[in-house]
Structure formats: C-alpha cells, structure tokens
Design an enzyme around this catalytic site. Structure first.
Site, mmCIF file in Angstrom:
data_model
loop_
_atom_site.group_PDB
_atom_site.id
_atom_site.type_symbol
_atom_site.label_atom_id
_atom_site.label_comp_id
_atom_site.label_asym_id
_atom_site.label_seq_id
_atom_site.Cartn_x
_atom_site.Cartn_y
_atom_site.Cartn_z
ATOM 1 N N GLU A 223 22.645 1.630 -3.139
ATOM 2 C CA GLU A 223 21.732 2.382 -2.279
ATOM 3 C C GLU A 223 20.311 2.296 -2.826
ATOM 4 O O GLU A 223 20.085 2.462 -4.022
ATOM 5 C CB GLU A 223 22.207 3.834 -2.253
ATOM 6 C CG GLU A 223 21.316 4.816 -1.553
ATOM 7 C CD GLU A 223 21.786 6.246 -1.747
ATOM 8 O OE1 GLU A 223 21.350 7.112 -0.970
ATOM 9 O OE2 GLU A 223 22.598 6.501 -2.674
ATOM 10 N N TRP A 224 19.355 2.017 -1.953
ATOM 11 C CA TRP A 224 17.947 1.989 -2.367
ATOM 12 C C TRP A 224 17.416 3.414 -2.360
ATOM 13 O O TRP A 224 17.512 4.126 -1.355
ATOM 14 C CB TRP A 224 17.122 1.131 -1.414
ATOM 15 C CG TRP A 224 15.674 1.064 -1.805
ATOM 16 C CD1 TRP A 224 14.692 1.948 -1.435
ATOM 17 C CD2 TRP A 224 15.050 0.101 -2.646
ATOM 18 N NE1 TRP A 224 13.493 1.592 -2.000
ATOM 19 C CE2 TRP A 224 13.676 0.456 -2.749
ATOM 20 C CE3 TRP A 224 15.502 -1.030 -3.316
ATOM 21 C CZ2 TRP A 224 12.777 -0.287 -3.506
ATOM 22 C CZ3 TRP A 224 14.613 -1.773 -4.064
ATOM 23 C CH2 TRP A 224 13.251 -1.397 -4.150
ATOM 24 N N LEU A 225 16.872 3.843 -3.480
ATOM 25 C CA LEU A 225 16.311 5.181 -3.595
ATOM 26 C C LEU A 225 14.843 5.080 -3.996
ATOM 27 O O LEU A 225 14.504 4.343 -4.918
ATOM 28 C CB LEU A 225 17.072 6.003 -4.643
ATOM 29 C CG LEU A 225 18.549 6.286 -4.356
ATOM 30 C CD1 LEU A 225 19.199 6.995 -5.540
ATOM 31 C CD2 LEU A 225 18.714 7.113 -3.087
ATOM 32 N N ASP B 17 23.726 6.096 -21.748
ATOM 33 C CA ASP B 17 22.500 5.371 -22.101
ATOM 34 C C ASP B 17 21.312 6.084 -21.453
ATOM 35 O O ASP B 17 20.450 5.452 -20.829
ATOM 36 C CB ASP B 17 22.587 3.919 -21.624
ATOM 37 C CG ASP B 17 21.497 3.025 -22.227
ATOM 38 O OD1 ASP B 17 20.867 3.449 -23.220
ATOM 39 O OD2 ASP B 17 21.273 1.924 -21.695
#
Length: 295
Positions: free
Chosen positions: A89-91, A201
């Site tokens: 998903e592009w956020l 991380d």
C-alpha cells in the site's frame, strides 16, 4: 526495470501500470506503481533473493494482525520472470510520528500476547536485518533461561560468527564471547523478559506518520523477543519523539533496569553495522562490548 515491474503487476493484479523508479531502499530497488489497483510501493530483488521480500511481507502481516501499529498493507509478494516483487500500500508519510501516539501504539504491541511461540523467543522464519540474515530459530524454553539462550546464541554469537568469517579482529570476537558468558548478570535485578512481538529494526528511518498523525512503521525484522531490545534500538541513533516515554510506560510499563541493559541490546545492532559497513562501527562495537564486561 520499470517495464518488467509494470508487466509483472499487470500479470498479477491486472493492468495497465506505470512504474516510476524511486531508487534504493536499504538493499532493494524501489518504485511507485500507478494503476487500477494503485498507487503501490514496490520493492524488487532478483528471484534468488525472493525470501528476503517474503520475510518482510510476513513481518508486516504479523504486525498488522495485532491491530496495534499501522503498517503498509501487503498487496502481494511473488516471483515473475526472474524478478521477486513485494507490492505494498502506498502511504503518504510525514517524516516524524507523534511521540505520544507512537509510544502508546508500540506499548500496545509489546503488551499483546504473541500469536505463536508459547512463551518462547524466536520466529517462524529467518528474516533480514539490512542484508544480514537474522537467525530466529525458537529458543528451547521460555522465561529468562530461554531469553539468555536466544539472545546469546541467535543474536550476539550469530553476529560474532558472521564477523569472524568476514575477517573482523579477534579481539572483537573475544569481547562478544565474554559478554555472552556474562549475560545472566544483566538480569540479577529480577527482570523477567516477557515474550513480545517486536518490529526488530525500529529506528527513526523506519517510522513516520500519516497526515492525521497515525504512527506508521515499516521495514520490519520481527521476532518474539524482550521488548527492551526494541526500545534500545529506538535509542541507538537518537531519541524517540517527545512524549514517547510517558505514553509507552503507561501502556506497557518499563523495568527500572532497562538503562543498564540498553547498551547490551544495542550491541547486537552495532555488530550488524560493523558487519555491513565496517569502519568505525568495529571500534565502537569493541568499546561497548568491553564496557559491558565491566558493567
């Protein structure tokens, strides 16, 4: 490469797609893909390295399943014509998360009971810390003995062995071995590590926020570990955003001995940086390991 990725997306998700290269993200090539099912953030690697992306997808889905921290949804992870792809998903993200909201969300993650492991430490698969394979075989038991086994062998000794293979100074290996031998001493204050799912991380480059302030994390290296290991990484290259600590403590609590153990947990990541980048990280790792022997 853009044409290959566009063709792979069309074959998997239906097309057409337009892909714009964004450059490198860690150790993968990245791009933005716009199409009927987009936009998407796409990572690619040669097919021989497909497990790296599959492990990242697995970690994102495990974090999402806790309903605590927002992560990019996984649209797909597959191999096409010699190319491994991870489509997310592009956020649209701001660079920094609100400290209080990040602290509360991370605390909720750490306080939640992991879906697997039965109180032991590890994970269902190995994954990557940068380009380094992170060994996640489950500990033989839970509780303090299980954590000392896991952190000592799967974390510190695994790094020691990788560094030795890479030709690191013998003095660094000896210092790490001495720290591993002394691990029980760092828990003589009664701290009993609770098995918690951690991002693994989490530094400032791996979290941000949506426009409404919702904290988002990405690029995980998940495991079931002592939550303090996560907090130590969050402090290795700076401080969490203002407001983080009160919100975290209110949600998950924090043992008084954390500050004493913080450099112990940071040593793992410093050793990884020594393996990946060499230079001053080797000297820094040795200095921290030697201080830990005197702690």
């Amino acid at each position: 490469m853009d044409c290959r990725v566009a063709a792979a997306l069309a074959a998997r998700l239906g097309g057409p797609w337009h892909v714009r290269t964004l450059g490198a993200s860690g150790f993968t090539a990245t791009g933005r893909a716009d199409g009927a099912g987009g936009p998407l953030f796409v990572k690619t690697l040669p097919a021989a390295e497909a497990d790296t992306l599959a492990a990242e997808a697995d970690g994102l889905q495990a974090l999402a399943a806790t309903a605590t921290l927002r992560v990019p949804a996984v649209a797909g992870c597959w191999i096409d014509d010699g190319l491994a792809l991870l489509a997310l998903e592009w956020l649209e993200l701001r660079a920094s998360a609100d400290g209080a909201r990040l602290g509360a969300a991370l605390g909720a993650l750490h306080a939640a009971a992991p879906a697997e492991g039965d109180g032991r430490f590890g994970w269902r698969r190995n994954n990557r810390l940068g380009s380094t394979v992170q060994r996640n075989a489950w500990s033989s038991a839970g509780g303090l003995d299980g954590w000392i086994e896991f952190f000592g062998q799967r974390r510190l000794m695994a790094m020691h062995q990788a560094l030795a293979t890479a030709g690191a100074p013998a003095a660094l290996g000896h210092a790490v071995e001495a720290v591993v031998a002394a691990l029980p001493r760092f828990f003589d204050d009664g701290h009993l590590p609770r098995a918690s799912l951690i991002h693994g991380d989490l530094w400032s480059g791996n979290h941000g926020a949506l426009a409404d302030g919702t904290p988002v994390v990405y690029d995980p290296a998940v495991s079931v570990s002592d939550a303090e290991a996560e907090l130590a990484m969050l402090e290795l290259f700076g401080s969490p955003p203002p407001g983080f600590w009160p919100a975290y403590r209110a949600t998950a609590g924090l043992a008084q001995g954390y500050e004493r153990r913080r450099p112990l947990y940071q040593l793992y990541h410093l050793l990884n940086h020594a393996l990946l980048f060499g230079g001053g990280y080797v000297a820094q790792s040795l200095a921290v390991a030697e201080r830990l022997q005197r702690a």
